[in-house]
Each structure stands twice: as C-alpha cells, then as structure tokens.
Design an enzyme around this catalytic site. Structure first.
Site, PDB file in Angstrom:
ATOM      1  N   LYS A 138      12.386 -34.907  49.628  1.00 51.46           N
ATOM      2  CA  LYS A 138      12.619 -33.792  48.719  1.00 51.46           C
ATOM      3  C   LYS A 138      10.701 -33.521  48.349  1.00 51.46           C
ATOM      4  O   LYS A 138      10.157 -32.629  47.372  1.00 51.46           O
ATOM      5  CB  LYS A 138      13.648 -33.061  47.570  1.00 51.46           C
ATOM      6  N   SER A 139      10.651 -34.898  48.150  1.00 53.38           N
ATOM      7  CA  SER A 139       8.991 -35.242  47.502  1.00 53.38           C
ATOM      8  C   SER A 139       7.622 -33.683  48.479  1.00 53.38           C
ATOM      9  O   SER A 139       7.013 -33.732  47.905  1.00 53.38           O
ATOM     10  CB  SER A 139       8.432 -36.438  48.341  1.00 53.38           C
TER      11      SER A 139
ATOM     12  N   TYR B  73      21.498 -38.272  44.012  1.00 49.29           N
ATOM     13  CA  TYR B  73      21.927 -36.802  43.069  1.00 49.29           C
ATOM     14  C   TYR B  73      22.704 -35.975  44.823  1.00 49.29           C
ATOM     15  O   TYR B  73      21.973 -36.462  46.106  1.00 49.29           O
ATOM     16  CB  TYR B  73      20.589 -36.281  43.176  1.00 49.29           C
TER      17      TYR B  73
ATOM     18  N   ARG C  89      23.766 -62.167  40.311  1.00 51.05           N
ATOM     19  CA  ARG C  89      22.445 -61.625  40.510  1.00 51.05           C
ATOM     20  C   ARG C  89      22.242 -60.609  39.354  1.00 51.05           C
ATOM     21  O   ARG C  89      21.018 -60.330  39.336  1.00 51.05           O
ATOM     22  CB  ARG C  89      23.043 -60.886  41.346  1.00 51.05           C
TER      23      ARG C  89
ATOM     24  N   ALA D 266      22.793 -54.184  40.595  1.00 47.41           N
ATOM     25  CA  ALA D 266      21.242 -55.047  40.276  1.00 47.41           C
ATOM     26  C   ALA D 266      20.396 -55.213  40.950  1.00 47.41           C
ATOM     27  O   ALA D 266      19.795 -56.857  41.206  1.00 47.41           O
ATOM     28  CB  ALA D 266      21.691 -56.542  39.783  1.00 47.41           C
TER      29      ALA D 266
ATOM     30  N   ASP E  34       9.352 -45.180  39.272  1.00 45.20           N
ATOM     31  CA  ASP E  34      10.490 -45.193  39.303  1.00 45.20           C
ATOM     32  C   ASP E  34      11.050 -45.371  37.848  1.00 45.20           C
ATOM     33  O   ASP E  34      11.725 -44.131  37.446  1.00 45.20           O
ATOM     34  CB  ASP E  34      11.409 -46.025  40.619  1.00 45.20           C
TER      35      ASP E  34
ATOM     36  N   GLY F  61      16.864 -52.897  43.903  1.00 44.23           N
ATOM     37  CA  GLY F  61      16.315 -53.138  43.897  1.00 44.23           C
ATOM     38  C   GLY F  61      16.012 -51.182  42.936  1.00 44.23           C
ATOM     39  O   GLY F  61      15.031 -51.457  42.407  1.00 44.23           O
TER      40      GLY F  61
ATOM     41  N   LYS G 105       9.523 -50.570  50.403  1.00 43.50           N
ATOM     42  CA  LYS G 105       9.184 -50.994  48.874  1.00 43.50           C
ATOM     43  C   LYS G 105       8.743 -51.818  48.856  1.00 43.50           C
ATOM     44  O   LYS G 105       7.557 -52.857  48.017  1.00 43.50           O
ATOM     45  CB  LYS G 105       9.701 -50.441  47.325  1.00 43.50           C
TER      46      LYS G 105
END
Length: 277
Positions: free
Chosen positions: A16-17, A219, A158, A130, A104, A132, A68
C-alpha cells in the site's frame, strides 16, 4: 523535475506504500513518483538492485521483507535508531552515500500516542514476539518511559536476549508464553505474524483489562483474529490494527526525504476505505 522513490521487497505487489506516498504528496504539494519494485534474488542481488536504482536517479527507497537486514549491512551510514534495531527500512541517497534509517518504531509510537490517544508514559506494556518487527519498535517505545515492559515469546531465550539488548533504555522483563505475569496490561502489542495465518499467540486472556489498548501490528480488511479475541474477553477494551503504524512509518520516511511532515489520520482513513471496498 519529478523526484523518484520506491519500496522494494519480495513479494511487493500487495504493498500500500505507493498509495500512501501519493496521498502524502498530494496533501503536502510535493512533486514525486513512488513505485513498488520487486527484487527477485534469482535474477539479481539486493546490492546490485539498489546500485541500479541509484544510477537511475532515485532519491530514496523503502525496504520491506525480506531485505531489512541486507539494507542494514549495505548502508554507508546509519541513524542511531537503525543501529539499535539492527534493521533498515529507509534509504536516502546523497553525495554517493547510502544513509540507512528505521522508521517502524516511530510509526507505531505515533499511531498509539497520537491517533489512539494512549501515551506510553508510566503504562504497563506487554509485547508479544521477539522477532525483527519487535526489534524495530523497541527503542522509540522505551524512550516514551513506560512504567513496565514485558516481552513474551514462544522461546523465552530469544525474548531474554532482546530484553538485555535494550535494557539500557528501560528495565525489561521477559518470558515464554506460559511465564507472562498474570495481570492486566494497559497496552498489549502483538508483534507476531500469527494473525496472517488466522492464529493466536497462546496467552491467557487475563492480560486484557477493561481499559486495555490491544494493538495488532498486522492489518486487513476486517479486524484481525487477535483483535476479535481481545474484544470477546473484554468488550470495553480498545483495539487497533497495524495500518496506522504502516502509514506512520511512511510519514516518517516522507519527512526524512522531503522535510515535510504529513498528517496521517486522513490517509489512514482513506487507505482503510480502499482496503474494505
């Protein structure tokens, strides 16, 4: 001249960016084009793809799954928040250098504090997961001085390692699912991707209080299964999905690139309307 920007990832068609940044550009009267571009690692490498975009005159890039960490390693310079998160979702290109940032966390914090009107200060916060996604939100969240933060994960180790990495910002406790302290939390954040598969983290419903904000970083067109679960147990609790975080992190990236901070709530409402159409 129109400036070029993009989001890169794999898969990327669902992103959606481009819509979000088009709405920001219209709102702030900026002359830019923003695209969604697939990086297929069978045909190319992440590094080569970024070099190609720089050569083609792109001014900045958003990075999503699964790149990322690659972006973190490729950046020439990192913002403090990207350094702590060990992940980059925003590149700016200037003077032949790649600047990496992570928006983020600020996206989530802004959505919860401003759009949901729930300041973190002195609140009891439970974070599920826990990985990214959680790693990227912790520093901006902890800087808001919550009263208590507990991280729970399928494997306690973790969660413990992550808590120790961020304990200089604020004391953090951690456990596996079964070890979550039996109390109601003010803010509960689901940082797992369980909702995408129609699954729930195996946690006790006692953690949801009458006035809790229950936040799912995922979402969709409908309330997520996690949001539905929370309201079944506490109909008066406030629930919110991660669309506002998505728009919020995009707004921060837009600000980094353009020096203009767009208003987010109207964009959240418009994207929500289109998702549900």
């Amino acid at each position: 001249m129109t400036d070029l920007y993009a989001v890169v990832g794999n898969p990327i068609a669902h992103s959606k960016s481009p819509l979000i940044h088009r709405l920001f550009a219209e709102q702030t009267d900026q002359d830019l084009v923003y695209e969604a571009l697939l990086i297929d690692t069978e045909d190319t490498t992440f590094q080569f793809a970024i070099s190609d975009l720089i050569a083609r005159g792109y001014r900045g890039i958003n990075i999503t799954v699964p790149f990322k960490l690659d972006a973190f390693e490729l950046a020439d310079e990192l913002s403090p928040r990207a350094e702590v998160a060990h992940a980059v979702n925003t590149f700016s290109f200037k003077d032949g250098k790649i600047f990496g940032d992570n928006t983020d966390g600020i996206g989530l914090v802004t959505d919860i504090e401003e759009n949901a009107n729930r300041p973190f200060k002195d609140q009891k916060v439970l974070i599920l997961g826990a990985g990214g996604a959680v790693q990227g939100i912790l520093q901006p969240l902890l800087e808001k001085q919550p009263g208590l933060v507990h991280i729970a994960n399928r494997t306690a180790k973790r969660a413990e390692v992550l808590g120790k990495r961020f304990e200089t910002f604020s004391p953090i406790t951690s456990s596996d699912w079964e070890g979550i302290p039996d109390q109601a939390y003010d803010i509960i954040i689901n940082g797992t991707s369980a909702s995408l598969e129609g699954k729930l983290p195996p946690i006790n419903s006692n953690v949801v209080g009458q006035d809790s904000l229950v936040y799912d970083m995922m979402y969709g067109a409908e309330p997520t299964i996690f949001m539905q679960w929370a309201q079944q147990h506490q109909p008066s609790c406030q629930v919110r999905d991660g669309l506002g975080m998505l728009v919020g992190q995009a707004a921060e990236a837009f600000y980094i690139w353009r020096g203009v901070r767009p208003q987010t709530q109207s964009v959240i409402d418009e994207v929500r309307r289109l998702i549900q159409a």
